[in-house]
Design a protein around this motif. Structure first.
Motif, PDB file in Angstrom:
ATOM      1  N   ALA A  70       0.738  -1.130   0.043  1.00 45.49           N
ATOM      2  CA  ALA A  70       0.002   0.048  -0.073  1.00 45.49           C
ATOM      3  C   ALA A  70       0.866   1.302   0.143  1.00 45.49           C
ATOM      4  CB  ALA A  70      -0.970   0.039   1.151  1.00 45.49           C
ATOM      5  N   ARG A  71       0.481   2.236  -0.648  1.00 40.20           N
ATOM      6  CA  ARG A  71       1.067   3.383  -0.822  1.00 40.20           C
ATOM      7  C   ARG A  71       0.409   4.409   0.152  1.00 40.20           C
ATOM      8  NH1 ARG A  71       3.718   4.376  -5.865  1.00 40.20           N
ATOM      9  NH2 ARG A  71       2.791   6.523  -6.226  1.00 40.20           N
ATOM     10  N   PRO A  72       1.281   5.479   0.769  1.00 39.24           N
ATOM     11  CA  PRO A  72       0.643   6.361   1.699  1.00 39.24           C
ATOM     12  C   PRO A  72      -0.047   7.410   0.770  1.00 39.24           C
ATOM     13  CG  PRO A  72       2.903   6.753   1.370  1.00 39.24           C
ATOM     14  CD  PRO A  72       2.814   5.419   0.747  1.00 39.24           C
ATOM     15  N   PRO A  73      -1.233   8.139   1.272  1.00 43.42           N
ATOM     16  CA  PRO A  73      -1.724   9.126   0.669  1.00 43.42           C
ATOM     17  C   PRO A  73      -1.005   9.982  -0.064  1.00 43.42           C
ATOM     18  CG  PRO A  73      -2.785   8.980   2.925  1.00 43.42           C
ATOM     19  CD  PRO A  73      -1.681   8.062   2.742  1.00 43.42           C
ATOM     20  N   SER A  74      -1.229  10.338  -1.282  1.00 41.76           N
ATOM     21  CA  SER A  74      -0.341  11.156  -2.081  1.00 41.76           C
ATOM     22  C   SER A  74       0.298  12.349  -1.543  1.00 41.76           C
ATOM     23  CB  SER A  74      -0.855  11.675  -3.535  1.00 41.76           C
ATOM     24  OG  SER A  74       0.112  12.419  -4.335  1.00 41.76           O
TER      25      SER A  74
ATOM     26  N   PHE B  32       1.777  12.592   1.436  1.00 41.53           N
ATOM     27  CA  PHE B  32       1.714  12.536   2.811  1.00 41.53           C
ATOM     28  C   PHE B  32       3.000  12.333   3.434  1.00 41.53           C
ATOM     29  CE2 PHE B  32       1.650   9.779   6.788  1.00 41.53           C
ATOM     30  CZ  PHE B  32       0.510  10.468   7.553  1.00 41.53           C
TER      31      PHE B  32
ATOM     32  N   ARG C 178      -3.748  20.169   4.011  1.00 38.28           N
ATOM     33  CA  ARG C 178      -4.529  19.150   4.680  1.00 38.28           C
ATOM     34  C   ARG C 178      -3.980  18.179   5.763  1.00 38.28           C
ATOM     35  NH1 ARG C 178      -5.014  17.475  -0.710  1.00 38.28           N
ATOM     36  NH2 ARG C 178      -4.813  15.235  -1.184  1.00 38.28           N
ATOM     37  N   TYR C 179      -2.714  17.662   5.266  1.00 41.09           N
ATOM     38  CA  TYR C 179      -1.759  16.878   5.794  1.00 41.09           C
ATOM     39  C   TYR C 179      -0.950  17.546   6.770  1.00 41.09           C
ATOM     40  CZ  TYR C 179      -3.786  12.955   2.874  1.00 41.09           C
ATOM     41  OH  TYR C 179      -4.640  12.478   2.250  1.00 41.09           O
TER      42      TYR C 179
ATOM     43  N   TYR D  50      -2.934  18.054   9.664  1.00 40.27           N
ATOM     44  CA  TYR D  50      -2.989  16.963  10.679  1.00 40.27           C
ATOM     45  C   TYR D  50      -1.753  16.349  11.335  1.00 40.27           C
ATOM     46  CZ  TYR D  50      -2.930  11.880  11.525  1.00 40.27           C
ATOM     47  OH  TYR D  50      -2.983  10.681  11.942  1.00 40.27           O
TER      48      TYR D  50
ATOM     49  N   PHE E 256      -1.617  19.167  14.303  1.00 40.49           N
ATOM     50  CA  PHE E 256      -2.438  18.705  15.399  1.00 40.49           C
ATOM     51  C   PHE E 256      -1.851  17.576  16.142  1.00 40.49           C
ATOM     52  CE2 PHE E 256      -6.564  16.571  16.566  1.00 40.49           C
ATOM     53  CZ  PHE E 256      -6.766  17.338  17.334  1.00 40.49           C
TER      54      PHE E 256
ATOM     55  N   ARG F 237      -8.906  23.421  16.568  1.00 42.84           N
ATOM     56  CA  ARG F 237      -9.206  22.245  15.804  1.00 42.84           C
ATOM     57  C   ARG F 237     -10.347  21.453  16.438  1.00 42.84           C
ATOM     58  NH1 ARG F 237      -6.803  20.085  10.928  1.00 42.84           N
ATOM     59  NH2 ARG F 237      -7.402  17.694  10.971  1.00 42.84           N
ATOM     60  N   TRP F 238     -10.142  20.942  17.671  1.00 46.41           N
ATOM     61  CA  TRP F 238     -11.084  20.178  18.124  1.00 46.41           C
ATOM     62  C   TRP F 238     -12.358  20.706  18.282  1.00 46.41           C
ATOM     63  CZ3 TRP F 238     -14.780  18.742  21.624  1.00 46.41           C
ATOM     64  CH2 TRP F 238     -14.738  17.523  21.889  1.00 46.41           C
TER      65      TRP F 238
ATOM     66  N   ILE G  21     -14.147  20.274  14.747  1.00 48.55           N
ATOM     67  CA  ILE G  21     -14.460  19.096  14.209  1.00 48.55           C
ATOM     68  C   ILE G  21     -15.254  18.394  15.384  1.00 48.55           C
ATOM     69  CG2 ILE G  21     -13.823  16.636  13.339  1.00 48.55           C
ATOM     70  CD1 ILE G  21     -11.117  18.326  12.289  1.00 48.55           C
ATOM     71  N   GLY G  22     -15.030  18.671  16.582  1.00 49.66           N
ATOM     72  CA  GLY G  22     -15.654  17.919  17.857  1.00 49.66           C
ATOM     73  C   GLY G  22     -17.217  18.438  17.770  1.00 49.66           C
TER      74      GLY G  22
ATOM     75  N   LYS H  60     -19.285  18.047  15.510  1.00 48.39           N
ATOM     76  CA  LYS H  60     -19.977  16.951  14.894  1.00 48.39           C
ATOM     77  C   LYS H  60     -20.693  15.908  15.799  1.00 48.39           C
ATOM     78  CE  LYS H  60     -17.622  17.710  10.386  1.00 48.39           C
ATOM     79  NZ  LYS H  60     -17.200  16.700   9.206  1.00 48.39           N
TER      80      LYS H  60
ATOM     81  N   SER I 189      -4.635   5.135  -2.255  1.00 48.06           N
ATOM     82  CA  SER I 189      -3.512   5.044  -1.306  1.00 48.06           C
ATOM     83  C   SER I 189      -4.063   3.970  -0.253  1.00 48.06           C
ATOM     84  CB  SER I 189      -3.224   6.449  -1.000  1.00 48.06           C
ATOM     85  OG  SER I 189      -4.335   7.233  -0.733  1.00 48.06           O
ATOM     86  N   ASN I 190      -3.339   3.581   0.501  1.00 50.52           N
ATOM     87  CA  ASN I 190      -3.411   2.968   1.763  1.00 50.52           C
ATOM     88  C   ASN I 190      -4.245   1.477   1.468  1.00 50.52           C
ATOM     89  OD1 ASN I 190      -2.730   5.047   3.587  1.00 50.52           O
ATOM     90  ND2 ASN I 190      -4.857   5.841   3.574  1.00 50.52           N
ATOM     91  N   PHE I 191      -3.945   1.033   0.138  1.00 55.04           N
ATOM     92  CA  PHE I 191      -4.498  -0.202  -0.252  1.00 55.04           C
ATOM     93  C   PHE I 191      -3.331  -0.913  -1.004  1.00 55.04           C
ATOM     94  CE2 PHE I 191      -8.577   1.659   0.268  1.00 55.04           C
ATOM     95  CZ  PHE I 191      -8.980   0.861   1.156  1.00 55.04           C
ATOM     96  N   PRO I 192      -3.151  -2.160  -0.843  1.00 53.63           N
ATOM     97  CA  PRO I 192      -2.167  -2.978  -1.708  1.00 53.63           C
ATOM     98  C   PRO I 192      -2.524  -2.867  -3.018  1.00 53.63           C
ATOM     99  CG  PRO I 192      -2.746  -4.421   0.411  1.00 53.63           C
ATOM    100  CD  PRO I 192      -3.751  -3.092   0.274  1.00 53.63           C
TER     101      PRO I 192
ATOM    102  N   ALA J 172      -8.584   5.892   1.415  1.00 57.35           N
ATOM    103  CA  ALA J 172      -7.484   6.500   0.634  1.00 57.35           C
ATOM    104  C   ALA J 172      -7.147   7.868   1.146  1.00 57.35           C
ATOM    105  CB  ALA J 172      -7.554   6.504  -0.761  1.00 57.35           C
TER     106      ALA J 172
END
Lengths: 138, 246
Positions: free
Chosen positions: A13-17, A19, A25-26, A29, A32, A89-90, A93-94, A96, B94-97, B157
């Motif tokens: 698996a690849r990490p989010p592009s 990341f 956005r990352y 995170y 945070f 931030r809390w 989103i909190g 919700k 992403s996050n999946f093989p 993802a």
């Protein structure tokens, strides 16, 4: 499928592009998550203060002197900044978790932005109130 | 309509030939109203028949064609080519093989969905003669939003928590579990508790909110996760009872 069939070969698996730092956005995170380190440091600082308080006036005076050191001031500022960021931030989103209701029937939707801003305002008002109370102003 | 040639960079992985995925470029003549999925189909039909990708309904319902387009998880059937400037980069979620090219392995995702028992759990099933289970519009409204999930896995993802904690149950599964917990006909709250509130459950979520940003059905999984946290905490303290079939 045969029990002897080999498992499907896969690429890991690849990490989010981008990341963890390429996109705002990352980065938000990661920032945070980083608040936990500074809030831990702030917590340790407060515990040291409590210990100094228990050791008598001399230790307390030393503790207050240490707080005035430029490095400690800078660290305190960072702790404060990260605490504010965590709160914002809390609460954003909190909010919700809050579901507007009138009795058993879901009520008209409460504007989410209002809930978030209301929560943030409540946090700061409470914090300032506690500080004023502890400072003997109230 | 006049076509415009667009450049696509697509992550290719064929396990029998490659040890690791790599990008390959394609020049694709695109119609103005094409979505990215149309361009992928054109590549497969006219340029390189070895390209593998998943798709089915072409109308944002089946959730099969989720991929990363310029780094963002989207349904490629709903991502218009004209909305992207320059080269369009397409990658598997992403996050999946990766099984092959743009096709990812969803076994783990399916197991996570199953773990929250996304179906109505009852102590006793009514006989057919006793009629249907009745539900008011207000009761339906409690969970309707969360029932819109199409299991496209875009939220998985996008989730940075899953990138660092692969065992996290994840946004879609929690949203589905929460949906059934809120259903007035359901009595399986306690049966879902361990999966939703255990070590890899809702408490692993650290408010990135990316799941809700990318959800094509506006399910708002982050809302489900955070509401489930509150419910779980109240149940753990005993303030709120757990509905159970046992």
């Amino acid at each position: 499928m045969s029990e002897n069939a080999s498992p499907t070969p896969v690429a890991p698996a690849r990490p989010p592009s981008g990341f963890p730092l390429a996109h705002a956005r990352y980065r938000n995170y990661v920032l945070f998550a980083l608040t936990s380190v500074f809030m831990f440091v702030g917590g340790v600082g407060l515990l040291l203060g409590v210990r100094a308080l228990g050791q008598g006036p001399e230790a307390w005076a030393q503790y207050l002197d240490a707080l005035g050191h430029p490095a400690v001031l800078a660290l305190s500022l960072a702790v404060f900044g990260f605490s504010v960021y965590f709160t914002l931030r809390w609460m954003w989103i909190g909010r919700k978790i809050m579901v507007g209701r009138v009795g058993p029937v879901p009520g008209p939707p409460i504007p989410m932005a209002g809930l978030g801003l209301g929560g943030i305002a409540l946090c700061f008002a409470t914090g300032i109130g506690v500080l004023l109370l502890l400072g003997g102003v109230l | 309509m006049e076509t415009q040639t667009r450049k696509f960079e697509i992550l290719r992985y064929r396990p029998e030939e490659q040890s690791e995925p790599e990008f390959r470029s394609y020049e694709v003549p695109c119609m103005p109203d094409w979505v990215v999925l149309d361009a992928l189909n054109a590549i497969k039909d006219d340029i390189d028949p070895t390209l593998s990708h998943r798709w089915s309904c072409r109308m944002g319902v089946c959730g099969s064609c989720g991929m990363l387009v310029n780094g963002r998880p989207v349904l490629t059937c709903a991502a218009f080519v004209r909305d992207y400037e320059g080269t369009i980069r397409v990658e598997p979620l992403s996050n999946f093989p990766i099984v092959r090219d743009l096709v990812v392995e969803l076994d783990d995702f399916v197991h996570k969905i199953q773990s929250v028992k996304p179906w109505i759990v009852r102590k006793l099933e009514k006989d057919v003669e006793q009629g249907e289970y009745r539900q008011s519009p207000a009761q339906l409204e409690e969970f309707k939003q969360f029932s819109m999930c199409i299991n496209c896995a875009l939220c998985y993802a996008a989730c940075p928590v899953l990138a660092s904690e692969p065992d996290f149950v994840g946004p879609a599964a929690i949203a589905l579990g929460h949906r059934y917990n809120l259903d007035s006909r359901d009595e399986g709250n306690a049966e879902r508790y361990d999966a939703m509130h255990g070590h890899n459950g809702v408490w692993s979520c650290s408010y990135a909110n990316e799941c809700s940003q990318v959800c094509p059905k506006h399910v708002d999984p982050a809302m489900a996760v955070n509401q489930a946290k509150l419910t779980g905490a109240l149940q753990w303290t005993g303030i709120l009872p757990k509905k159970s079939m046992t």
